[in-house]
Every structure is written in C-alpha cells, then in structure tokens.
Motif scaffolding. Structure first.
Motif, short mmCIF file in Angstrom:
data_model
loop_
_atom_site.label_atom_id
_atom_site.label_comp_id
_atom_site.label_asym_id
_atom_site.label_seq_id
_atom_site.Cartn_x
_atom_site.Cartn_y
_atom_site.Cartn_z
N ARG A 119 -58.97 -14.60 -31.62
CA ARG A 119 -58.21 -15.85 -31.59
C ARG A 119 -57.27 -15.89 -30.39
NH1 ARG A 119 -57.27 -13.77 -36.40
NH2 ARG A 119 -55.06 -13.62 -35.98
N PHE A 120 -57.21 -17.06 -29.77
CA PHE A 120 -56.34 -17.28 -28.62
C PHE A 120 -55.62 -18.61 -28.84
CE2 PHE A 120 -55.69 -19.21 -24.39
CZ PHE A 120 -54.86 -18.25 -23.84
N THR A 121 -54.30 -18.58 -28.79
CA THR A 121 -53.49 -19.79 -28.95
C THR A 121 -52.60 -19.92 -27.73
OG1 THR A 121 -53.47 -19.57 -31.35
CG2 THR A 121 -51.79 -20.98 -30.40
N PHE A 122 -52.53 -21.13 -27.20
CA PHE A 122 -51.73 -21.41 -26.01
C PHE A 122 -50.91 -22.67 -26.26
CE2 PHE A 122 -51.20 -23.89 -22.15
CZ PHE A 122 -50.58 -22.98 -21.33
N ASP A 123 -49.64 -22.64 -25.89
CA ASP A 123 -48.77 -23.80 -26.03
C ASP A 123 -47.84 -23.91 -24.82
OD1 ASP A 123 -48.71 -25.22 -28.81
OD2 ASP A 123 -48.99 -23.09 -29.24
N TYR A 124 -47.62 -25.14 -24.40
CA TYR A 124 -46.55 -25.47 -23.47
C TYR A 124 -45.60 -26.38 -24.23
CZ TYR A 124 -43.71 -27.80 -20.03
OH TYR A 124 -42.63 -28.30 -19.35
N TYR A 125 -44.31 -26.07 -24.19
CA TYR A 125 -43.34 -26.90 -24.91
C TYR A 125 -42.15 -27.23 -24.02
CZ TYR A 125 -40.61 -22.64 -25.33
OH TYR A 125 -39.89 -21.51 -25.03
N ARG A 126 -41.51 -28.33 -24.35
CA ARG A 126 -40.28 -28.74 -23.67
C ARG A 126 -39.39 -29.41 -24.72
NH1 ARG A 126 -38.44 -33.54 -20.53
NH2 ARG A 126 -36.81 -32.77 -19.14
N ARG A 127 -38.20 -28.90 -24.87
CA ARG A 127 -37.25 -29.45 -25.85
C ARG A 127 -35.95 -29.74 -25.11
NH1 ARG A 127 -36.70 -28.58 -31.65
NH2 ARG A 127 -34.61 -29.18 -32.26
N VAL A 128 -35.52 -31.01 -25.18
CA VAL A 128 -34.26 -31.43 -24.56
C VAL A 128 -33.32 -31.88 -25.67
CG1 VAL A 128 -33.16 -33.04 -22.97
CG2 VAL A 128 -35.42 -32.12 -22.44
N THR A 129 -32.16 -31.28 -25.72
CA THR A 129 -31.15 -31.64 -26.72
C THR A 129 -30.01 -32.33 -26.00
OG1 THR A 129 -31.77 -29.72 -28.04
CG2 THR A 129 -29.68 -30.80 -28.58
N ASN A 130 -29.71 -33.56 -26.43
CA ASN A 130 -28.63 -34.36 -25.84
C ASN A 130 -27.50 -34.53 -26.84
OD1 ASN A 130 -29.92 -35.01 -23.31
ND2 ASN A 130 -31.30 -36.29 -24.50
N ASN A 131 -26.34 -34.91 -26.34
CA ASN A 131 -25.14 -35.13 -27.17
C ASN A 131 -24.77 -33.88 -27.95
OD1 ASN A 131 -25.00 -37.88 -26.40
ND2 ASN A 131 -26.52 -38.39 -27.94
N LEU A 132 -24.80 -32.73 -27.28
CA LEU A 132 -24.45 -31.48 -27.95
C LEU A 132 -23.08 -31.59 -28.60
CD1 LEU A 132 -25.61 -28.89 -25.29
CD2 LEU A 132 -26.60 -29.28 -27.53
N VAL A 133 -23.00 -31.20 -29.86
CA VAL A 133 -21.73 -31.20 -30.57
C VAL A 133 -20.96 -29.95 -30.17
CG1 VAL A 133 -20.63 -31.09 -32.83
CG2 VAL A 133 -22.64 -32.54 -32.50
N SER A 134 -19.76 -30.15 -29.63
CA SER A 134 -18.96 -29.00 -29.21
C SER A 134 -17.48 -29.38 -29.25
CB SER A 134 -19.36 -28.56 -27.80
OG SER A 134 -19.24 -29.63 -26.89
N ASN A 135 -16.66 -28.37 -29.14
CA ASN A 135 -15.22 -28.59 -29.13
C ASN A 135 -14.73 -28.64 -27.69
OD1 ASN A 135 -14.72 -28.68 -31.91
ND2 ASN A 135 -14.87 -26.46 -32.03
N ARG A 136 -14.03 -29.71 -27.37
CA ARG A 136 -13.49 -29.89 -26.03
C ARG A 136 -12.00 -29.53 -26.06
NH1 ARG A 136 -13.92 -35.26 -22.25
NH2 ARG A 136 -13.10 -34.26 -20.40
#
Length: 167
Positions: A119-136
């Motif tokens: 078995r051979f599995t191949f993946d290309y992925y791209r994940r973009v996260t916007n509006n990161l919740v953080s403390n300023r």
C-alpha cells in the motif's frame, strides 16, 4: 458500483463567548473521490495495481476552545474596598469584535495498492487558520494586562507519504 464518491457537509454553529455580531459561523466541506480500479479500462492492470483511488477535499471549521463563556462581554469582580466601601471592579475587558478562529483545509491525495499487499498513500495538504484567538498585551496605563482578540494567521502545508505491506 462505488466508482465515484462525493460528500458535502455544512455546519452552522453559534457561540455565546464571541462578539454579538460574530456569534454564528457557517462552515462548509466537500470531498470527492474516484475509485479508478473499478473502471473497465483498468481491468488489464489490476494484477499489478489492485486498488487505486484519487481524492480531493476542502473544508472550513471554526474554533472557540480557548475561550471561556461570555468572554467577549467582559466580566466584573467584587470584594475590593475603596475608602471603606465595597467595590465592583472590571476584571476582564470586553471585546465585541471577538470572532471565530477559522481554518480552511485543502487536501489532494491518492491511495494505491500493488499486488494486493503493498500500500502507498500520498497526500498534499494546506491549512490556513485566520483570526487566531490570542491575548494582546495592553499598555500598563489601561489598568489591564491584556485583551483577548483575533490576531494573525498561520499556514501549515506539506506532504504525507505512507508505505505499508500486508503479508
């Protein structure tokens, strides 16, 4: 004959710990697949390439896990004293602009099996996260150390490859 695969899903979520105008989020997703090994033209190759699937997907999701209930509305504490009188103190600064942290993920891949055991599995992925919740951090003069807000974006992308053998 399970040659072609499709899935569509949506979520419409609400969260009370976000700003009044941003409490609801719509999060769609779609995935498509093609089991090529089930096609007639693949018949002469199935002794070598026993399974072959191409797939692609895109989805969005929202996150509020780092937020306590009603965080965007701010909060107050009691118990302090000033000039001999009990006080109510603003302890968490409100942020009516606090919104969903949103992630958008794209994936394209292939699942291949050779000789019914390799078995051979191949993946290309791209994940973009916007509006990161953080403390300023806020200036000391404000009387608050920080405010919870949406700052920045982050991108994760790469390849995943898996090779397996079944005896």
């Amino acid at each position: 004959k399970q040659k072609y695969l499709a899935s569509i899903n949506t979520r419409y979520d609400g969260a009370s710990n976000l700003g009044e105008n941003y409490r609801w989020g719509f999060f769609p997703g779609v995935s498509l697949g093609w089991n090529m090994h089930r096609e007639n033209f693949m018949g002469k190759f199935t002794n070598v390439l026993s399974k072959s699937k191409l797939r692609v997907s895109y989805g969005e999701n929202g996150n509020t896990n780092a937020l306590s209930p009603y965080l965007a509305q701010g909060s107050y504490g009691v118990g302090g004293r000033y000039a001999g009188t009990g006080t109510i103190l603003n302890t968490v600064l409100e942020n009516p602009e606090l919104k969903w942290e949103e992630a958008r993920t794209f994936d394209i891949g292939a699942d291949l099996e050779f000789f019914n055991n390799l078995r051979f599995t191949f993946d290309y992925y791209r994940r973009v996260t916007n509006n990161l919740v953080s403390n300023r951090t806020l200036p000391h003069e404000t009387g608050f150390g920080s405010i919870t807000t949406n700052l920045g974006s982050v991108e994760n992308k790469g390849f995943e490859i898996e090779l397996g053998v079944q005896p």
